[in-house]
Motif scaffolding. Structure first.
Motif, mmCIF file in Angstrom:
data_model
loop_
_atom_site.group_PDB
_atom_site.id
_atom_site.type_symbol
_atom_site.label_atom_id
_atom_site.label_comp_id
_atom_site.label_asym_id
_atom_site.label_seq_id
_atom_site.Cartn_x
_atom_site.Cartn_y
_atom_site.Cartn_z
ATOM 1 N N MET A 269 0.799 -0.973 0.072
ATOM 2 C CA MET A 269 -0.091 0.046 -0.067
ATOM 3 C C MET A 269 0.868 1.488 -0.172
ATOM 4 S SD MET A 269 -2.772 0.922 2.614
ATOM 5 C CE MET A 269 -4.144 1.918 2.543
ATOM 6 N N THR A 270 0.659 2.119 -0.938
ATOM 7 C CA THR A 270 1.577 3.297 -1.128
ATOM 8 C C THR A 270 0.867 4.431 -0.215
ATOM 9 O OG1 THR A 270 1.837 2.672 -3.433
ATOM 10 C CG2 THR A 270 2.433 5.099 -2.798
ATOM 11 N N GLN A 271 1.788 4.849 0.554
ATOM 12 C CA GLN A 271 1.134 6.379 1.466
ATOM 13 C C GLN A 271 1.165 7.399 0.869
ATOM 14 O OE1 GLN A 271 4.061 6.343 4.904
ATOM 15 N NE2 GLN A 271 2.209 5.658 6.151
ATOM 16 N N GLN A 272 0.087 8.178 0.732
ATOM 17 C CA GLN A 272 0.226 9.465 0.513
ATOM 18 C C GLN A 272 0.914 10.532 1.033
ATOM 19 O OE1 GLN A 272 -1.704 10.063 -2.434
ATOM 20 N NE2 GLN A 272 -2.305 7.975 -2.553
ATOM 21 N N PRO A 273 1.705 11.096 0.354
ATOM 22 C CA PRO A 273 2.372 12.469 1.058
ATOM 23 C C PRO A 273 1.534 13.173 1.940
ATOM 24 C CG PRO A 273 2.338 12.839 -1.336
ATOM 25 C CD PRO A 273 1.657 11.461 -0.951
ATOM 26 N N SER A 274 1.958 13.393 3.025
ATOM 27 C CA SER A 274 0.930 14.292 3.933
ATOM 28 C C SER A 274 1.597 15.863 3.685
ATOM 29 C CB SER A 274 1.446 13.953 5.732
ATOM 30 O OG SER A 274 2.715 13.950 5.678
ATOM 31 N N SER A 275 0.459 16.525 3.981
ATOM 32 C CA SER A 275 0.935 18.003 3.637
ATOM 33 C C SER A 275 1.284 18.549 5.032
ATOM 34 C CB SER A 275 -0.464 18.516 3.548
ATOM 35 O OG SER A 275 -1.391 18.443 4.567
ATOM 36 N N PRO A 276 2.413 19.388 4.527
ATOM 37 C CA PRO A 276 3.128 20.058 5.651
ATOM 38 C C PRO A 276 2.389 20.560 6.801
ATOM 39 C CG PRO A 276 3.187 21.432 3.631
ATOM 40 C CD PRO A 276 2.597 20.268 3.380
ATOM 41 N N PRO A 277 2.721 20.888 7.980
ATOM 42 C CA PRO A 277 2.045 21.331 9.139
ATOM 43 C C PRO A 277 1.824 22.897 8.590
ATOM 44 C CG PRO A 277 4.010 20.851 9.868
ATOM 45 C CD PRO A 277 3.836 20.321 8.501
ATOM 46 N N LEU A 278 0.721 23.374 9.461
ATOM 47 C CA LEU A 278 0.416 24.889 8.831
ATOM 48 C C LEU A 278 0.487 25.740 10.102
ATOM 49 C CD1 LEU A 278 -1.407 26.672 6.994
ATOM 50 C CD2 LEU A 278 -3.510 26.055 8.293
ATOM 51 N N VAL A 279 1.091 27.009 9.749
ATOM 52 C CA VAL A 279 1.376 28.134 10.786
ATOM 53 C C VAL A 279 0.223 29.219 10.031
ATOM 54 C CG1 VAL A 279 2.774 29.850 11.685
ATOM 55 C CG2 VAL A 279 3.622 27.355 10.839
ATOM 56 N N VAL A 280 -0.499 29.734 10.945
ATOM 57 C CA VAL A 280 -1.550 30.667 10.650
ATOM 58 C C VAL A 280 -1.025 31.856 10.936
ATOM 59 C CG1 VAL A 280 -3.841 31.634 10.945
ATOM 60 C CG2 VAL A 280 -3.374 29.010 10.369
ATOM 61 N N GLY A 281 -0.937 33.047 10.270
ATOM 62 C CA GLY A 281 -0.507 34.378 10.644
ATOM 63 C C GLY A 281 -1.830 35.135 10.670
ATOM 64 N N ILE A 282 -1.835 35.926 11.751
ATOM 65 C CA ILE A 282 -3.055 36.974 11.922
ATOM 66 C C ILE A 282 -2.449 38.144 12.120
ATOM 67 C CG2 ILE A 282 -5.114 37.440 13.462
ATOM 68 C CD1 ILE A 282 -5.121 34.222 14.170
ATOM 69 N N GLY A 283 -2.948 39.387 11.299
ATOM 70 C CA GLY A 283 -2.475 40.553 11.742
ATOM 71 C C GLY A 283 -2.286 41.585 10.355
ATOM 72 N N GLY A 284 -2.299 42.842 10.884
ATOM 73 C CA GLY A 284 -2.195 43.837 9.739
ATOM 74 C C GLY A 284 -3.138 44.727 10.344
ATOM 75 N N THR A 285 -3.461 45.695 9.385
ATOM 76 C CA THR A 285 -4.301 47.011 9.446
ATOM 77 C C THR A 285 -5.191 47.138 8.315
ATOM 78 O OG1 THR A 285 -2.854 48.513 8.574
ATOM 79 C CG2 THR A 285 -2.661 48.048 10.868
ATOM 80 N N ILE A 286 -6.347 47.803 8.584
ATOM 81 C CA ILE A 286 -7.282 48.215 7.346
ATOM 82 C C ILE A 286 -6.759 49.280 6.470
ATOM 83 C CG2 ILE A 286 -9.587 48.965 6.744
ATOM 84 C CD1 ILE A 286 -10.466 47.490 9.293
ATOM 85 N N GLY A 287 -6.590 49.224 5.230
ATOM 86 C CA GLY A 287 -6.132 50.217 4.292
ATOM 87 C C GLY A 287 -4.952 50.135 3.757
ATOM 88 N N GLY A 288 -4.618 48.648 3.300
ATOM 89 C CA GLY A 288 -3.489 48.672 2.459
ATOM 90 C C GLY A 288 -2.441 47.758 3.241
ATOM 91 N N VAL A 289 -1.441 47.301 2.613
ATOM 92 C CA VAL A 289 -0.404 46.510 3.211
ATOM 93 C C VAL A 289 0.434 47.394 4.440
ATOM 94 C CG1 VAL A 289 1.479 44.866 3.061
ATOM 95 C CG2 VAL A 289 -0.091 45.007 1.320
ATOM 96 N N SER A 290 0.468 46.989 5.642
ATOM 97 C CA SER A 290 1.024 47.949 6.541
ATOM 98 C C SER A 290 2.298 47.139 7.019
ATOM 99 C CB SER A 290 -0.059 47.883 7.646
ATOM 100 O OG SER A 290 -0.030 46.447 8.214
ATOM 101 N N SER A 291 3.019 47.998 7.771
ATOM 102 C CA SER A 291 4.326 47.563 8.278
ATOM 103 C C SER A 291 4.115 46.414 9.303
ATOM 104 C CB SER A 291 4.907 48.548 9.466
ATOM 105 O OG SER A 291 5.090 49.888 8.674
ATOM 106 N N THR A 292 2.981 46.157 10.095
ATOM 107 C CA THR A 292 2.499 44.992 10.705
ATOM 108 C C THR A 292 2.438 43.693 9.754
ATOM 109 O OG1 THR A 292 1.187 46.327 12.084
ATOM 110 C CG2 THR A 292 0.849 43.859 12.417
ATOM 111 N N GLU A 293 1.685 44.056 8.800
ATOM 112 C CA GLU A 293 1.629 42.718 7.785
ATOM 113 C C GLU A 293 3.046 42.328 7.205
ATOM 114 O OE1 GLU A 293 -1.621 42.292 4.591
ATOM 115 O OE2 GLU A 293 -2.463 43.893 5.914
ATOM 116 N N ARG A 294 3.766 43.272 6.742
ATOM 117 C CA ARG A 294 5.160 43.036 6.253
ATOM 118 C C ARG A 294 5.877 42.308 7.610
ATOM 119 N NH1 ARG A 294 4.784 48.617 3.149
ATOM 120 N NH2 ARG A 294 4.377 47.679 0.932
ATOM 121 N N ALA A 295 5.829 42.590 8.495
ATOM 122 C CA ALA A 295 6.594 42.061 9.551
ATOM 123 C C ALA A 295 6.027 40.843 9.750
ATOM 124 C CB ALA A 295 6.436 42.798 11.054
ATOM 125 N N LEU A 296 4.751 40.320 9.772
ATOM 126 C CA LEU A 296 4.299 39.119 9.808
ATOM 127 C C LEU A 296 4.744 38.067 8.782
ATOM 128 C CD1 LEU A 296 2.178 37.148 11.173
ATOM 129 C CD2 LEU A 296 0.514 38.133 9.898
#
Length: 194
Positions: free
Chosen positions: A1-28
């Motif tokens: 039986m062939t094993q399916q390659p597992s997908s890599p674990p996930l890191v979720v990023g949460i952050g930024g500001t409303i109104g365009g790409v911010s310094s916060t989003e760039r840092a994240l």
């Protein structure tokens, strides 16, 4: 039986500001890129994504597609990085609203951010709000049962500038953000799979 390659674990990023790409989003993004170099998949919910989330109503009987996608991503995460601008000495409303939405996971086997490593980034135009914003983020992550990583980045955007190519004017800040990405990646394998 062939094993399916597992997908890599996930890191979720949460952050930024409303109104365009911010310094916060760039840092994240720099921190998430470092996690990718450690073999993780990443998903970022920036300012535009968070702006589409309605104000959290705990009595709502249904959730929008954007709310569902956000909650599903965090449910599937092995680690999280939260980046917030310092607004009046604390985190921004859009970041807090997104985190409030995690109440949807309260009855999950792994509720909220339970047992997840969580990297923290605060940006502000001056030093004072960076410290209080990091402290607020740490408190919120503890309340959500997560594990803040040992290092958090406090960035004074009056001094450090970010560019469109994923760089920062201060190499030390760039290195600090990469350290956050590496720390969440290194601690993520300690999380028991659900």
């Amino acid at each position: 039986m062939t094993q399916q390659p597992s997908s890599p674990p996930l890191v979720v990023g949460i952050g930024g500001t409303i109104g365009g790409v911010s310094s916060t989003e760039r840092a994240l993004r720099i921190a998430l890129d470092a996690a990718e170099r450690e073999g993780f998949a990443t998903r970022m919910f920036g300012g535009a994504d968070m702006a589409r989330l309605p104000l959290y109503d705990p009595r709502a009987t249904s959730r929008t597609e954007d709310e569902q996608a956000f909650v599903a991503a965090v449910r599937g995460a092995s680690a999280v990085i939260i980046a917030s601008p310092g607004y009046h000495g604390s985190i921004s409303g859009v970041v807090k609203n997104a985190l409030d939405l995690l109440e949807e996971t309260a009855r999950d086997e792994r509720p909220y951010l339970a047992d997840l490593p969580v990297g923290l980034i605060a940006t502000a135009y001056g030093w004072q709000a960076t410290g209080s914003t990091i402290a607020a983020l740490r408190s919120i992550v503890h309340a959500l049962r997560g594990w803040p990583t040992p290092f958090a980045a406090a960035i004074n955007t009056q001094i450090t500038k970010f560019d469109d190519e994923g760089g920062a004017s201060d190499p030390a800040v760039y290195d600090q953000l990469c350290l956050i990405g590496r720390q969440v990646a290194r601690f993520a394998p300690l999380v028991a799979p659900r």
